[in-house]
Design an enzyme around this catalytic site. Structure first.
Site, PDB file in Angstrom:
ATOM      1  N   SER A 217       0.856  -1.165  -0.016  1.00 16.51           N
ATOM      2  CA  SER A 217       0.171  -0.038  -0.022  1.00 16.51           C
ATOM      3  C   SER A 217       0.985   1.362  -0.047  1.00 16.51           C
ATOM      4  CB  SER A 217      -0.750   0.087   1.087  1.00 16.51           C
ATOM      5  OG  SER A 217      -1.527   1.313   1.504  1.00 16.51           O
ATOM      6  N   TYR A 230      -2.970  -0.306  10.499  1.00 20.92           N
ATOM      7  CA  TYR A 230      -2.692  -0.642   9.034  1.00 20.92           C
ATOM      8  C   TYR A 230      -1.649  -0.259   8.496  1.00 20.92           C
ATOM      9  CZ  TYR A 230      -4.224  -0.738   3.907  1.00 20.92           C
ATOM     10  OH  TYR A 230      -4.366  -1.067   2.729  1.00 20.92           O
TER      11      TYR A 230
END
Lengths: 340, 345
Positions: A217, A230
């Site tokens: 990501s 996250y």
């Protein structure tokens, strides 16, 4: 001359492996040996089995007319004879990756913790010689081992792994629960590690190299508020890419990552209320969230699951054979996430 | 129904039963009248399954269409068996229009045999006779003069001439056993041809069932009988990557695993090493299977051992082992077996 490697391997007590450049051809080769067993049973029941001479067999196997027939077959696709396992392939980015790999000639195992989603995506591809569903919770070691086992039994091996399974729970630090941290680290950091470890056993035994791709990501690099669990899990995955590139290089296994951002449409992450929450934060309708993110990028383009799939293809289709340990952003340009 | 429709129907029925022929094996034909667009008049045509594809799913698009007069005239230019392969290219000059499939090597057989309908098939029962050491005598005993024995000859124009001559010399025959290869049957109508094909196959199978000795592969061998399914699949999964690497030496391959009882029983019996070494039985198969399989002769359980990165699942008798070693360990090499590996190539 053809090589000395076998097309049929017989293992007493266990069964038969047959080989070909795609699954259907491999299966037909096996069927032909079943025909041979039936023939030998009949011949040996009434007489003794005596096929044509070795010289005649050689003339047939190397017959120029049969070679001409082989030349008329369609040209192989870029990922012909590759065997892929994609986790989280039941939706979103994983689904798009599975479709692209299958379209380019690979055999694909559609792995997801949701059996219905996995089955649906496999049915969309529509040919069990190309794609099969497998149910796997990547946090479960035995389930991961079983998924690898199912892959090698279905297609004879494995050589392209996409660690895509993931979820996003973004909250302020003080509201991030132990469970939020543990879940995201179990699925992404630990799950990727387990899949990589179990798949690597097979890749090393095969001695054919291979590719492991991590869908990480932008947030594995970019630091913003309200993203401790996250972001940290994604950074863990991103460094796994580098660590495994260093360790598995001697086996000719390439390990690379892709850093998507702003993939709203078709994404599993932005459903179930998360997209609505983000849209509310920005004060816009939810169906404009993707366009809103696009406006914040350098290229002002919406990023779709297919763009991530394109990057997976670029890494594995044969032009980037000398690239390992790389992270490719697929985010329409986010300067804060440029790698140095 | 038209000639083509009858041919497709017969082909699909015959091809649907794997007892009649292997996948994509064999070919069928029909002769009949068509119209020559150049003259507007009638012309005798041959419709024959083209190269590639499976009889069971054959459609009209899979047929080659040739002019029978042009095809039969090839006997006038045939240069002899040493150059028979050249005839395949000449089939292109006998085509009726451009729309059909590419003619196969067996086209000559279908054109030259003097019967309106011809079936060439690879049935297991028929090839059992074709590969029997006493095949010629057994064919006579089983079929009398109804089916003629022809010794092995590679498919092509000469074999076509040989089959046509055999039919002419044996007016009561409905077909031939092609040594080392398969069968060819014929008939004056499509139904008659189909019936003759099935008669040859079923008669051959009945002869084997009634007259064949039991346990043709010999008695079972200790330690070679099938493992219980979970263990069998676990071992197959453990072996699969090693075997794929071996099979992919020339070119990357994917694999298919089967543990069907036919295979497991064969491998459990005393004759399998000798028979596997003799190789596969029909020339159609060699391109896909190569001429013979590899038999991996592993010792019976308890299991073979692997080196350092053994998974916890690898030693079923002792349960999970210690976790893998550190990254400082040099990459291990796995040995597929601790015992005999016999390559039957």
């Amino acid at each position: 001359m053809r090589g000395a490697d076998p097309a049929i391997v017989l293992i007493p007590g266990i069964g038969m492996f047959s080989y070909g450049t795609n699954k259907q051809t491999a299966r037909v080769a096996g069927e032909f040996y079943l025909n041979a067993i039936n023939v030998m049973a009949g011949a040996h029941a009434i007489s003794t089995y005596q096929p044509i001479s070795e010289a005649e067999k050689f003339r047939i196997e190397y017959w120029t007319l049969e070679e001409a027939k082989l030349q008329r077959l369609p040209k192989p696709k870029p990922l012909t004879a590759r065997i892929a396992l994609v986790t989280g392939a039941g939706s979103g980015i994983g689904r798009a990756i599975a479709h692209r790999l299958a379209a380019e000639g690979a055999c694909v195992v559609i792995a997801d913790r949701n059996p219905h989603s996995a089955a649906t995506v496999a049915a969309e591809i529509g040919d069990t010689d190309i794609a099969i569903p497998v149910t796997v919770d990547v946090t479960d070691t035995a389930a991961v081992q079983h998924a690898i086992q199912q892959t090698v039994l279905a297609f004879g091996g494995i050589d392209l792994i996409v660690n895509n399974a993931g979820l996003s729970i973004s909250k302020p630090l003080l509201q991030t629960t132990d469970g939020d941290w543990d879940l995201q680290h179990n699925v992404m950091a630990r799950g990727s590690f387990l899949v990589s470890r179990e798949a690597a056993r097979a890749l090393i035994d095969q001695n054919m190299g291979g590719d492991i791709i991590y869908i990480t990501s932008k947030n594995s690099v970019f630091a913003g508020p309200n993203n401790i669990a996250y972001g940290a899990a994604k950074a863990d995955q991103a460094h796994q890419v580098r660590l495994l590139a260093a360790e598995l290089g001697p086996h000719r296994i390439r390990v690379n990552g892709i850093n998507p951002d702003g993939v709203v449409q078709g994404s599993g992450i932005f459903t179930s209320g998360w997209g609505a929450q983000r849209a509310a934060t920005y004060g816009i309708p939810e169906n404009q969230l993707s366009a809103f993110y696009a406006q914040r990028t350098l290229l002002k383009q919406e990023t779709l699951p297919e763009h991530v799939a394109n990057a997976v293809y670029a890494l594995t289709a044969g032009d980037l054979t000398h690239t390992t340990g790389l992270h490719i952003p697929v985010d329409a340009g986010v300067a804060a996430a440029f790698l140095r | 129904m038209s000639t083509v429709e009858d041919l497709i129907g017969r082909s699909n029925r015959l091809g649907a039963d794997r007892g009649n022929t292997n996948y994509a094996g064999g070919n069928t034909s029909a002769k009949g009248a068509g119209t020559d667009p150049v003259t507007g008049g009638p012309v005798d045509l041959l419709w024959v399954k083209g190269s590639g594809g499976d009889l069971g799913t054959l459609t009209e698009a899979g047929l080659a269409v040739l002019r029978l007069d042009r095809l039969r005239a090839l006997t006038g230019v045939y240069p002899g068996v040493e150059r028979e392969d050249e005839m395949v290219a000449v089939f292109d000059y006998c085509l009726h229009g451009r729309g059909g499939a590419a003619p196969s090597i067996d086209t000559a057989m279908h054109g030259l045999v003097d019967a309106a309908h011809v079936d060439h098939l690879h049935p297991d029962a028929g090839i059992a006779f074709a590969t029997a050491a006493d095949g010629e005598a057994l064919t006579k005993e089983c079929f009398g003069d109804r089916v003629v024995w022809l010794p092995w000859r590679r498919p092509g124009f000469q074999l076509g001439l040989d089959i046509a001559a055999a039919k002419a010399a044996h007016p009561r025959a409905v077909g031939v056993i092609l040594g080392g290869h398969g069968i060819t049957a014929w008939g004056n109508t499509s139904a008659e041809c189909e019936a003759n094909s099935l008669e040859i196959i079923r008669t051959a199978q009945a002869f084997i069932d009634e007259r064949g000795r039991p346990e043709p592969f010999g008695p079972t061998i200790d330690g070679y009988t099938p493992l219980p399914e979970p263990e069998r699949h676990a071992r197959a999964a453990a072996l699969a990557p090693l075997l794929r690497g071996l099979a992919s030496t020339d070119r990357r391959q994917v694999g298919h695993y089967t543990d069907t009882s036919v295979v497991l029983d064969f491998l459990a019996r005393a004759e399998h090493p000798r028979l596997a070494a003799l190789g596969t039985s029909c020339p159609d198969h060699f391109l896909r299977t190569k001429v013979r399989p590899l038999v991996l002769d592993l010792p019976p359980p308890p299991p073979w051992t692997r080196s350092k990165n053994a998974s916890p699942n690898y030693t079923p008798s002792t349960g999970p082992t210690t976790p893998p070693t550190t990254s400082n360990t040099p990459p291990p090499t796995a040995h597929p077996c601790g015992g005999r590996t016999r390559r039957s190539c």
